[in-house]
Design a protein around this motif. Structure first.
Motif, PDB file in Angstrom:
ATOM      1  N   ILE A 168       6.570   9.712  18.139  1.00 23.46           N
ATOM      2  CA  ILE A 168       6.207  10.586  17.015  1.00 23.46           C
ATOM      3  C   ILE A 168       6.402   9.837  15.696  1.00 23.46           C
ATOM      4  CG2 ILE A 168       6.881  12.670  15.748  1.00 23.46           C
ATOM      5  CD1 ILE A 168       7.439  13.948  18.496  1.00 23.46           C
ATOM      6  N   LEU A 169       7.553   9.177  15.562  1.00 25.12           N
ATOM      7  CA  LEU A 169       7.819   8.382  14.359  1.00 25.12           C
ATOM      8  C   LEU A 169       6.768   7.301  14.174  1.00 25.12           C
ATOM      9  CD1 LEU A 169       9.701   7.673  11.986  1.00 25.12           C
ATOM     10  CD2 LEU A 169      11.008   6.247  13.585  1.00 25.12           C
ATOM     11  N   LEU A 170       6.386   6.664  15.262  1.00 13.91           N
ATOM     12  CA  LEU A 170       5.371   5.614  15.208  1.00 13.91           C
ATOM     13  C   LEU A 170       4.034   6.172  14.727  1.00 13.91           C
ATOM     14  CD1 LEU A 170       5.140   2.601  15.912  1.00 13.91           C
ATOM     15  CD2 LEU A 170       4.417   3.279  18.186  1.00 13.91           C
ATOM     16  N   GLY A 171       3.658   7.331  15.235  1.00 13.28           N
ATOM     17  CA  GLY A 171       2.414   7.967  14.787  1.00 13.28           C
ATOM     18  C   GLY A 171       2.450   8.321  13.317  1.00 13.28           C
ATOM     19  N   LEU A 172       3.589   8.849  12.871  1.00 14.42           N
ATOM     20  CA  LEU A 172       3.731   9.176  11.448  1.00 14.42           C
ATOM     21  C   LEU A 172       3.648   7.927  10.577  1.00 14.42           C
ATOM     22  CD1 LEU A 172       6.610  11.827  11.640  1.00 14.42           C
ATOM     23  CD2 LEU A 172       4.190  12.251  11.128  1.00 14.42           C
ATOM     24  N   MET A 173       4.284   6.874  11.034  1.00 14.47           N
ATOM     25  CA  MET A 173       4.263   5.624  10.262  1.00 14.47           C
ATOM     26  C   MET A 173       2.861   5.022  10.224  1.00 14.47           C
ATOM     27  SD  MET A 173       7.899   3.940  11.308  1.00 14.47           S
ATOM     28  CE  MET A 173       7.942   2.684  10.057  1.00 14.47           C
ATOM     29  N   MET A 174       2.114   5.144  11.319  1.00  9.30           N
ATOM     30  CA  MET A 174       0.733   4.644  11.323  1.00  9.30           C
ATOM     31  C   MET A 174      -0.115   5.434  10.329  1.00  9.30           C
ATOM     32  SD  MET A 174       0.309   2.076  13.404  1.00  9.30           S
ATOM     33  CE  MET A 174      -1.409   2.070  13.824  1.00  9.30           C
ATOM     34  N   GLY A 175       0.080   6.747  10.299  1.00 12.51           N
ATOM     35  CA  GLY A 175      -0.636   7.561   9.327  1.00 12.51           C
ATOM     36  C   GLY A 175      -0.236   7.217   7.910  1.00 12.51           C
ATOM     37  N   LEU A 176       1.046   7.007   7.707  1.00 14.36           N
ATOM     38  CA  LEU A 176       1.542   6.637   6.386  1.00 14.36           C
ATOM     39  C   LEU A 176       1.032   5.262   5.963  1.00 14.36           C
ATOM     40  CD1 LEU A 176       3.397   7.701   4.149  1.00 14.36           C
ATOM     41  CD2 LEU A 176       5.297   6.566   5.282  1.00 14.36           C
ATOM     42  N   ILE A 178      -2.286   5.031   4.004  1.00  8.78           N
ATOM     43  CA  ILE A 178      -2.346   5.364   2.569  1.00  8.78           C
ATOM     44  C   ILE A 178      -2.316   4.118   1.690  1.00  8.78           C
ATOM     45  CG2 ILE A 178      -1.160   6.574   0.679  1.00  8.78           C
ATOM     46  CD1 ILE A 178      -0.290   8.651   2.843  1.00  8.78           C
ATOM     47  N   PRO A 179      -1.289   3.241   1.772  1.00 13.05           N
ATOM     48  CA  PRO A 179      -1.328   2.064   0.903  1.00 13.05           C
ATOM     49  C   PRO A 179      -2.479   1.110   1.232  1.00 13.05           C
ATOM     50  CG  PRO A 179       0.544   1.916   2.390  1.00 13.05           C
ATOM     51  CD  PRO A 179      -0.054   3.280   2.552  1.00 13.05           C
ATOM     52  N   VAL A 180      -2.866   1.044   2.509  1.00 16.97           N
ATOM     53  CA  VAL A 180      -3.986   0.167   2.863  1.00 16.97           C
ATOM     54  C   VAL A 180      -5.276   0.708   2.260  1.00 16.97           C
ATOM     55  CG1 VAL A 180      -5.366  -0.705   4.786  1.00 16.97           C
ATOM     56  CG2 VAL A 180      -2.872  -0.756   4.921  1.00 16.97           C
ATOM     57  N   ALA A 181      -5.478   2.009   2.329  1.00 15.44           N
ATOM     58  CA  ALA A 181      -6.672   2.612   1.722  1.00 15.44           C
ATOM     59  C   ALA A 181      -6.670   2.392   0.213  1.00 15.44           C
ATOM     60  CB  ALA A 181      -6.732   4.102   2.044  1.00 15.44           C
ATOM     61  N   MET A 182      -5.505   2.528  -0.399  1.00 14.34           N
ATOM     62  CA  MET A 182      -5.407   2.289  -1.839  1.00 14.34           C
ATOM     63  C   MET A 182      -5.779   0.847  -2.177  1.00 14.34           C
ATOM     64  SD  MET A 182      -1.953   4.397  -2.835  1.00 14.34           S
ATOM     65  CE  MET A 182      -1.981   3.946  -4.573  1.00 14.34           C
ATOM     66  N   GLN A 183      -5.355  -0.092  -1.352  1.00 15.81           N
ATOM     67  CA  GLN A 183      -5.687  -1.496  -1.582  1.00 15.81           C
ATOM     68  C   GLN A 183      -7.189  -1.724  -1.482  1.00 15.81           C
ATOM     69  OE1 GLN A 183      -3.495  -3.867   1.212  1.00 15.81           O
ATOM     70  NE2 GLN A 183      -1.510  -3.322   0.358  1.00 15.81           N
ATOM     71  N   VAL A 184      -7.791  -1.175  -0.445  1.00 17.21           N
ATOM     72  CA  VAL A 184      -9.227  -1.370  -0.232  1.00 17.21           C
ATOM     73  C   VAL A 184     -10.027  -0.737  -1.360  1.00 17.21           C
ATOM     74  CG1 VAL A 184     -11.159  -0.765   1.287  1.00 17.21           C
ATOM     75  CG2 VAL A 184      -9.016  -1.594   2.265  1.00 17.21           C
ATOM     76  N   ILE A 196       6.644  -0.698  12.442  1.00 19.02           N
ATOM     77  CA  ILE A 196       5.715  -0.268  13.493  1.00 19.02           C
ATOM     78  C   ILE A 196       5.750  -1.241  14.663  1.00 19.02           C
ATOM     79  CG2 ILE A 196       3.238  -0.078  14.019  1.00 19.02           C
ATOM     80  CD1 ILE A 196       2.953   1.222  11.195  1.00 19.02           C
ATOM     81  N   VAL A 197       5.749  -2.526  14.370  1.00 16.86           N
ATOM     82  CA  VAL A 197       5.800  -3.538  15.431  1.00 16.86           C
ATOM     83  C   VAL A 197       7.105  -3.435  16.211  1.00 16.86           C
ATOM     84  CG1 VAL A 197       5.974  -6.022  15.840  1.00 16.86           C
ATOM     85  CG2 VAL A 197       4.202  -5.142  14.332  1.00 16.86           C
ATOM     86  N   MET A 198       8.215  -3.314  15.516  1.00 18.83           N
ATOM     87  CA  MET A 198       9.511  -3.276  16.203  1.00 18.83           C
ATOM     88  C   MET A 198       9.681  -1.988  17.022  1.00 18.83           C
ATOM     89  SD  MET A 198      10.852  -6.070  15.879  1.00 18.83           S
ATOM     90  CE  MET A 198      11.280  -7.468  14.914  1.00 18.83           C
ATOM     91  N   ILE A 199       9.278  -0.860  16.471  1.00 14.34           N
ATOM     92  CA  ILE A 199       9.374   0.390  17.226  1.00 14.34           C
ATOM     93  C   ILE A 199       8.423   0.350  18.428  1.00 14.34           C
ATOM     94  CG2 ILE A 199       8.915   2.877  17.144  1.00 14.34           C
ATOM     95  CD1 ILE A 199       9.900   2.787  14.210  1.00 14.34           C
ATOM     96  N   GLY A 200       7.233  -0.183  18.213  1.00 13.31           N
ATOM     97  CA  GLY A 200       6.279  -0.313  19.310  1.00 13.31           C
ATOM     98  C   GLY A 200       6.794  -1.207  20.421  1.00 13.31           C
ATOM     99  N   SER A 201       7.516  -2.259  20.053  1.00 13.55           N
ATOM    100  CA  SER A 201       8.060  -3.156  21.079  1.00 13.55           C
ATOM    101  C   SER A 201       9.147  -2.465  21.891  1.00 13.55           C
ATOM    102  CB  SER A 201       8.596  -4.445  20.445  1.00 13.55           C
ATOM    103  OG  SER A 201       9.763  -4.199  19.682  1.00 13.55           O
TER     104      SER A 201
END
Length: 164
Positions: free
Chosen positions: A15-23, A26-32, A57-62
């Motif tokens: 769940i935390l991973l999904g929230l972090m991916m959604g979060l 936001i900054p990536v969209a702002m950059q683009v 995200i990488v560490m939690i995913g691992s």
């Protein structure tokens, strides 16, 4: 009992991973948007925030991959056909993950302390935010792979006692 507790913990991590991916979107969209349209001004802190989120995200995913057994492993022998050889094959994988977990935990503590003495350039955030993910992930790899290894040994011993 312990397996159920770990399953619930990993569900929470998912769940935390999904929230972090959604979060992270936001900054990536702002950059683009800022780079290619000019609609909004360029915010340099968005790149740092995206990097911080990506590290976690990488560490939690691992950690989840270690629990699910989806962390990659390289088989140099054919898949085992006997319970003893299967235990050996899986045991080598689990012990290797445990060894790397111990290394990440041991050296990650010093790495986190080093990060605690630094600040990011744009956000001025203490870099322990990302550096502490290394020993945390290492400790969780060690614990989860150790549990999986103990499960594999117990499964082998139960098969052996049933065949006797």
């Amino acid at each position: 009992m312990l397996g159920t507790l770990i399953n619930r913990f990993c569900f929470g991590l998912r769940i935390l991973l999904g929230l972090m991916m959604g979060l992270l979107a936001i900054p990536v969209a702002m950059q683009v948007i800022s780079r290619y349209t000019g609609i909004i001004p360029t915010f340099l802190w968005t790149e740092e925030l995206a990097t911080f989120l990506f590290v976690w995200i990488v560490m939690i995913g691992s950690v989840i991959a270690v629990w699910d057994g989806t962390h990659f492993d390289v088989r140099i022998t054919p898949d085992a056909t006997t319970p003893a050889f299967r235990l050996l094959q899986n045991g080598i994988v689990h012990v290797s993950i445990m060894a790397f977990g111990a290394l990440f935990l041991f050296y990650g503590i010093e790495y986190a302390e080093f990060g605690g003495k630094q600040r990011s350039v744009m956000m001025r955030a203490n870099l322990i935010i990302t550096h502490v993910s290394v020993p945390i992930a290492g400790g969780l790899w060690l614990l989860l792979a150790g549990y999986r290894f103990s499960e594999a040994v117990a499964q082998f011993l139960n098969r052996e006692s049933l065949s006797s």
